[in-house]
Design a protein around this motif. Structure first.
Motif, PDB file in Angstrom:
ATOM      1  N   SER A  23      19.346-141.427-104.325  1.00  0.00           N
ATOM      2  CA  SER A  23      18.467-142.399-104.286  1.00  0.00           C
ATOM      3  C   SER A  23      19.059-142.870-105.730  1.00  0.00           C
ATOM      4  O   SER A  23      17.737-143.600-106.139  1.00  0.00           O
ATOM      5  CB  SER A  23      16.931-142.061-103.923  1.00  0.00           C
ATOM      6  OG  SER A  23      16.514-140.996-104.326  1.00  0.00           O
ATOM      7  N   LYS A  26      21.795-145.258-106.273  1.00  0.00           N
ATOM      8  CA  LYS A  26      22.156-146.232-105.728  1.00  0.00           C
ATOM      9  C   LYS A  26      21.548-147.251-106.758  1.00  0.00           C
ATOM     10  O   LYS A  26      21.719-148.396-106.624  1.00  0.00           O
ATOM     11  CB  LYS A  26      21.440-146.248-104.235  1.00  0.00           C
ATOM     12  CG  LYS A  26      19.528-146.468-104.236  1.00  0.00           C
ATOM     13  CD  LYS A  26      18.755-146.443-103.205  1.00  0.00           C
ATOM     14  CE  LYS A  26      17.852-146.497-103.845  1.00  0.00           C
ATOM     15  NZ  LYS A  26      16.326-146.726-102.074  1.00  0.00           N
ATOM     16  N   GLU A  27      20.617-146.903-107.769  1.00  0.00           N
ATOM     17  CA  GLU A  27      20.236-147.733-108.316  1.00  0.00           C
ATOM     18  C   GLU A  27      20.745-148.464-109.621  1.00  0.00           C
ATOM     19  O   GLU A  27      22.115-147.757-110.294  1.00  0.00           O
ATOM     20  CB  GLU A  27      19.101-147.361-109.607  1.00  0.00           C
ATOM     21  CG  GLU A  27      18.311-148.364-110.461  1.00  0.00           C
ATOM     22  CD  GLU A  27      17.013-147.353-110.797  1.00  0.00           C
ATOM     23  OE1 GLU A  27      17.344-148.261-112.558  1.00  0.00           O
ATOM     24  OE2 GLU A  27      16.054-146.821-110.755  1.00  0.00           O
ATOM     25  N   LYS A  29      22.555-151.018-113.058  1.00  0.00           N
ATOM     26  CA  LYS A  29      21.973-152.149-113.502  1.00  0.00           C
ATOM     27  C   LYS A  29      22.891-153.258-114.092  1.00  0.00           C
ATOM     28  O   LYS A  29      22.191-154.222-114.446  1.00  0.00           O
ATOM     29  CB  LYS A  29      22.846-151.611-115.006  1.00  0.00           C
ATOM     30  CG  LYS A  29      22.522-149.969-115.253  1.00  0.00           C
ATOM     31  CD  LYS A  29      20.980-149.355-114.797  1.00  0.00           C
ATOM     32  CE  LYS A  29      21.067-148.193-115.085  1.00  0.00           C
ATOM     33  NZ  LYS A  29      19.039-148.157-115.383  1.00  0.00           N
ATOM     34  N   ARG A 113      15.438-154.062-104.061  1.00  0.00           N
ATOM     35  CA  ARG A 113      14.235-154.671-105.629  1.00  0.00           C
ATOM     36  C   ARG A 113      15.263-154.753-106.734  1.00  0.00           C
ATOM     37  O   ARG A 113      16.300-154.207-106.800  1.00  0.00           O
ATOM     38  CB  ARG A 113      13.589-152.991-105.466  1.00  0.00           C
ATOM     39  CG  ARG A 113      12.808-152.947-104.262  1.00  0.00           C
ATOM     40  CD  ARG A 113      12.336-151.247-104.172  1.00  0.00           C
ATOM     41  NE  ARG A 113      11.539-151.235-105.320  1.00  0.00           N
ATOM     42  CZ  ARG A 113      10.586-149.813-105.251  1.00  0.00           C
ATOM     43  NH1 ARG A 113      10.873-149.625-103.850  1.00  0.00           N
ATOM     44  NH2 ARG A 113      10.205-149.575-105.865  1.00  0.00           N
ATOM     45  N   ALA A 147      17.296-153.560-113.126  1.00  0.00           N
ATOM     46  CA  ALA A 147      17.720-152.438-112.196  1.00  0.00           C
ATOM     47  C   ALA A 147      17.964-152.869-110.673  1.00  0.00           C
ATOM     48  O   ALA A 147      16.597-154.141-110.700  1.00  0.00           O
ATOM     49  CB  ALA A 147      17.034-151.325-111.829  1.00  0.00           C
ATOM     50  N   TYR A 149      18.530-152.456-106.701  1.00  0.00           N
ATOM     51  CA  TYR A 149      18.920-151.191-105.198  1.00  0.00           C
ATOM     52  C   TYR A 149      18.205-151.751-103.835  1.00  0.00           C
ATOM     53  O   TYR A 149      17.316-152.609-103.920  1.00  0.00           O
ATOM     54  CB  TYR A 149      18.242-149.816-105.666  1.00  0.00           C
ATOM     55  CG  TYR A 149      16.594-150.045-106.589  1.00  0.00           C
ATOM     56  CD1 TYR A 149      16.145-149.161-104.604  1.00  0.00           C
ATOM     57  CD2 TYR A 149      16.137-150.131-107.274  1.00  0.00           C
ATOM     58  CE1 TYR A 149      14.893-148.933-105.796  1.00  0.00           C
ATOM     59  CE2 TYR A 149      15.073-149.781-107.805  1.00  0.00           C
ATOM     60  CZ  TYR A 149      14.011-149.339-107.212  1.00  0.00           C
ATOM     61  OH  TYR A 149      12.775-149.111-106.960  1.00  0.00           O
ATOM     62  N   HIS A 151      16.127-150.816-100.942  1.00  0.00           N
ATOM     63  CA  HIS A 151      15.194-150.520-100.395  1.00  0.00           C
ATOM     64  C   HIS A 151      15.564-150.081 -98.980  1.00  0.00           C
ATOM     65  O   HIS A 151      15.480-151.515 -98.005  1.00  0.00           O
ATOM     66  CB  HIS A 151      13.793-150.743-100.540  1.00  0.00           C
ATOM     67  CG  HIS A 151      12.920-150.412-100.333  1.00  0.00           C
ATOM     68  ND1 HIS A 151      12.583-148.973-102.064  1.00  0.00           N
ATOM     69  CD2 HIS A 151      11.841-149.432 -99.042  1.00  0.00           C
ATOM     70  CE1 HIS A 151      11.639-148.787-100.842  1.00  0.00           C
ATOM     71  NE2 HIS A 151      11.158-148.907-100.035  1.00  0.00           N
TER      72      HIS A 151
END
Length: 206
Positions: A23, A26-27, A29, A113, A147, A149, A151
């Motif tokens: 979690s 997975k973010e 840039k 997101r 950011a 990612y 959801h």
């Protein structure tokens, strides 16, 4: 009623005190191919913003799929079509550029997101690029991505949002004309207000 006021307090009440590795990792840039494809297929985005005093707002933006343009891997452009002229989001951006975006695709339970910093432009070339039926947006919100990612699907699975059999019969719900009549104590009938709204939608969609 007692309230949680510290981060440590908050973390102690969850079974897993820290986010999983996946979690966190997975973010992104920047917007990779999957993110750009999702945005390109999405007809609907929610924009979260707040003013300089921290007063928050969320507004929906919807249009034909792909109405939000990817300018590059760090930048997207959201057209602002005619609305009620409250300009809540736009005025918030002038005071606090931080925004949170949630992109949806109908019948897909996962969402995208995107968090970043927003600015407002009336650049003629960009407005023309985002025109619909020859009508350019009044302005464009340009977001620099910080950011992005995917959801997971749990919220949509729990709500069964895309299952028609769970939907209310629209005829059992009040119209906007009925709601406005009651909330604003309008002299006009609900039917008259609904007719006015229908005509306004036809004339000012873009």
């Amino acid at each position: 009623m007692e309230f949680i006021i510290t981060r440590d307090e908050l973390r102690t009440i969850y079974k897993t005190p820290r986010p999983t590795d996946g979690s966190i990792r997975k973010e992104l840039k920047t917007l990779d191919g999957h993110c750009r494809s999702f945005i390109g297929k999405s007809p609907f985005v929610l924009i979260g913003s707040s003013d300089g005093a921290g007063n928050a707002d969320v507004t929906p933006k919807g249009d034909r799929p792909g109405f939000v343009a990817g300018l590059d891997e760090k930048t997207i452009a959201i057209p602002d079509r005619p609305g009620n002229n409250r300009l809540d989001t736009l005025e918030n951006i002038l005071l606090n550029p931080s925004v949170g975006l949630l992109f949806l695709i109908p019948r897909m339970n996962e969402t995208l997101r995107v968090n970043g910093d927003a600015r407002i432009t009336v650049d003629a070339a960009l407005r023309e690029r985002l025109a619909v039926d020859g009508k350019a947006p009044q302005s464009v919100v340009v977001v620099t991505v910080k950011a992005a990612y995917m959801h997971c699907a749990k919220a949509f699975m729990r709500s069964e949002l895309w299952k028609p059999e769970t939907w209310y019969d629209r005829a059992t719900l009040p119209t906007l004309g009925q709601i406005l009549r009651d909330q604003l104590a309008l002299a006009e009938t609900a039917e008259a207000t609904d007719r006015w709204l229908d005509e306004d939608y036809k004339q000012t969609m873009w």
